[in-house]
Design a protein around this motif. Structure first.
Motif, PDB file in Angstrom:
ATOM      1  N   VAL A  55     -18.910 -17.680   5.730  1.00 40.98           N
ATOM      2  CA  VAL A  55     -18.870 -17.671   7.025  1.00 40.98           C
ATOM      3  C   VAL A  55     -18.662 -19.212   7.626  1.00 40.98           C
ATOM      4  O   VAL A  55     -19.360 -20.155   7.240  1.00 40.98           O
ATOM      5  N   PRO A  59     -17.155 -13.139  13.870  1.00 37.12           N
ATOM      6  CA  PRO A  59     -16.693 -14.301  14.825  1.00 37.12           C
ATOM      7  C   PRO A  59     -17.266 -14.186  16.253  1.00 37.12           C
ATOM      8  O   PRO A  59     -17.116 -13.083  16.800  1.00 37.12           O
ATOM      9  N   PHE A  89     -23.391 -11.988  11.883  1.00 33.21           N
ATOM     10  CA  PHE A  89     -22.325 -13.038  11.219  1.00 33.21           C
ATOM     11  C   PHE A  89     -20.821 -13.053  11.669  1.00 33.21           C
ATOM     12  O   PHE A  89     -20.000 -13.402  11.140  1.00 33.21           O
ATOM     13  N   VAL A 115     -18.830 -21.886  10.578  1.00 29.27           N
ATOM     14  CA  VAL A 115     -19.295 -21.814  11.876  1.00 29.27           C
ATOM     15  C   VAL A 115     -19.162 -23.200  12.586  1.00 29.27           C
ATOM     16  O   VAL A 115     -18.941 -24.246  11.734  1.00 29.27           O
ATOM     17  N   ALA A 133     -15.076 -15.319   9.082  1.00 29.76           N
ATOM     18  CA  ALA A 133     -15.953 -14.724   7.993  1.00 29.76           C
ATOM     19  C   ALA A 133     -14.905 -14.142   7.004  1.00 29.76           C
ATOM     20  O   ALA A 133     -14.229 -13.488   7.304  1.00 29.76           O
ATOM     21  N   VAL A 155     -20.136 -18.505  15.198  1.00 35.76           N
ATOM     22  CA  VAL A 155     -19.234 -18.101  14.247  1.00 35.76           C
ATOM     23  C   VAL A 155     -17.895 -17.997  14.468  1.00 35.76           C
ATOM     24  O   VAL A 155     -17.471 -17.616  15.322  1.00 35.76           O
TER      25      VAL A 155
END
Length: 391
Positions: free
Chosen positions: A277, A354, A352, A279, A267, A264
């Motif tokens: 999110v 970082p 979720f 990624v 967000a 991640v």
């Protein structure tokens, strides 16, 4: 895989000081240490194992080098992407290693400075077998001689490397016998087949004019002197391609049913738990898998741990939509695909954040849970204990 690593085996092998990567980042490849060793133990569920390193002193004493794969660590076998479960115990592997990013939750014992022969770098960003290394470098062994006596003998081959990395170099005499698998085109042969066809002698020696072959190297009784046994021998390019394709298809099925691992980056929180999110997909996967991630399609994202294990992804993952797919213009660092996905979810989950690891699937991949032994089933199970290994 990033082309960045093609010419760096020599430079990383002589990196001055052990380097500790920062969690949530892809470390510089120049800071990795390169080692070669024989795979002697695998815990494929937790992406860790043990190597008998080819390091002076350390190798002679028979101590094992316990290692864990970094979440973004790349594994290659027979010239194709792989998982640890694909590689037979006894296979000679080449790897690039760092210090553990988070020593307190390392899945393998931390190495102290008290033992000067034990390398402290035990988290791998790359593991590959001999054929994968040779194929990536565009090299092949040159077969010079075969000597047989009653179904066993020696094979003499040479390999030229200009670098001073960990790859084998020069002329080597390796054992072969009736256990050696010999691949020609789509055929699986044995020594007796080549003898019966008149290609190899039943007894005695036969010289070859540098026939290009690929080898899989394994354990030899004189391993203390870094001698090797040939477990597999590929006689032509067609055989090499067949082996790579079989492994590639095995890898594709594995990733499609466990989902693509990613880190991640950010967000973007919206109202009522809604979020986007962003990624970065991990590197080292087959290109056809990356091609399935397209803007405008649905998918699902599930929280994962550093071992890449998930909980119950088909139930506790979050359905969403891929709204953007961006590819980095520059060559990405090893471990990163350079492919960044923006995934819109109606409700953001704790996993979720970082720097966290997730698994993500596009809508055309199976929405299934992995086998029970691969799932995280409790809080303590998130960090596998290193007590499994002898310290």
């Amino acid at each position: 895989m990033s082309l960045l690593i093609l010419g760096l085996w020599a430079s990383v092998a002589s990196a001055a000081e052990p380097f500790r990567p920062s969690p949530g980042t892809f470390p510089p490849i120049e800071q990795a240490k390169a080692y070669r060793g024989e795979l002697v133990f695998v815990d494929h569920v937790n992406r860790r194992g043990s190597l008998r390193l080819h390091v002076d002193g350390h190798f002679h004493e028979g101590r094992l080098h316990h290692f864990a794969m970094l979440p973004y660590g790349v594994i290659r076998y027979r010239g194709a992407p792989a998982d640890l479960r694909d590689i037979p115990v006894g296979t000679v592997l080449y790897g690039l290693f760092y210090l553990p990013p988070e020593p307190k939750i390392s899945a393998v014992p931390n190495v102290t400075r008290d033992d000067p022969t034990a390398p402290p770098e035990n988290h791998a960003i790359l593991l590959e077998d001999d054929s994968s290394l040779c194929m990536r470098e565009g090299k092949a062994w040159q077969l010079k001689e075969v000597e047989l006596n009653k179904g066993e003998g020696n094979l003499v081959a040479t390999l030229e490397r200009k670098s001073e990395g960990i790859g084998l170099d020069g002329e080597h005499t390796m054992t072969i016998d009736s256990s050696t698998r010999i691949w020609r085109g789509k055929e699986l042969l044995g020594l007796d087949d080549l003898v019966a066809q008149g290609h190899w002698p039943a007894d005695g020696k036969k010289q070859f004019a540098g026939q290009a072959v690929q080898l899989a190297l394994g354990w030899h009784p004189r391993y203390l002197y870094q001698q090797f046994h040939v477990s597999d021998l590929w006689l032509d390019e067609a055989a090499v391609n067949v082996a790579a394709e079989r492994q590639r298809q095995r890898h594709i099925r594995h990733i499609r049913t466990r989902w693509m691992p990613a880190m991640v980056d950010s967000a973007d929180h919206r109202e009522f738990g809604h979020a986007v999110v962003t990624v970065t997909l991990f590197g080292g996967m087959d290109e056809t898998l990356y091609a399935d991630f397209k803007p405008g399609i649905g998918g699902k994202m599930a929280a994962a741990e550093n071992t890449l294990r998930t909980w119950w992804p088909d139930h506790d993952g979050m359905d969403g939509r891929i709204i953007a797919v961006d590819r980095a213009e520059n060559d990405p660092p090893l471990g990163s695909s350079g492919l960044q996905i923006k995934f819109e979810v109606p409700l953001i989950l704790e996993g979720f954040r970082p720097g966290q690891i997730v698994r993500i699937r596009p809508e055309n991949w199976p929405n299934v849970k992995p086998p029970v032994e691969e799932r995280v089933r409790g809080f303590e199970d998130r960090w596998p204990s290193p007590d499994l290994f002898q310290k």
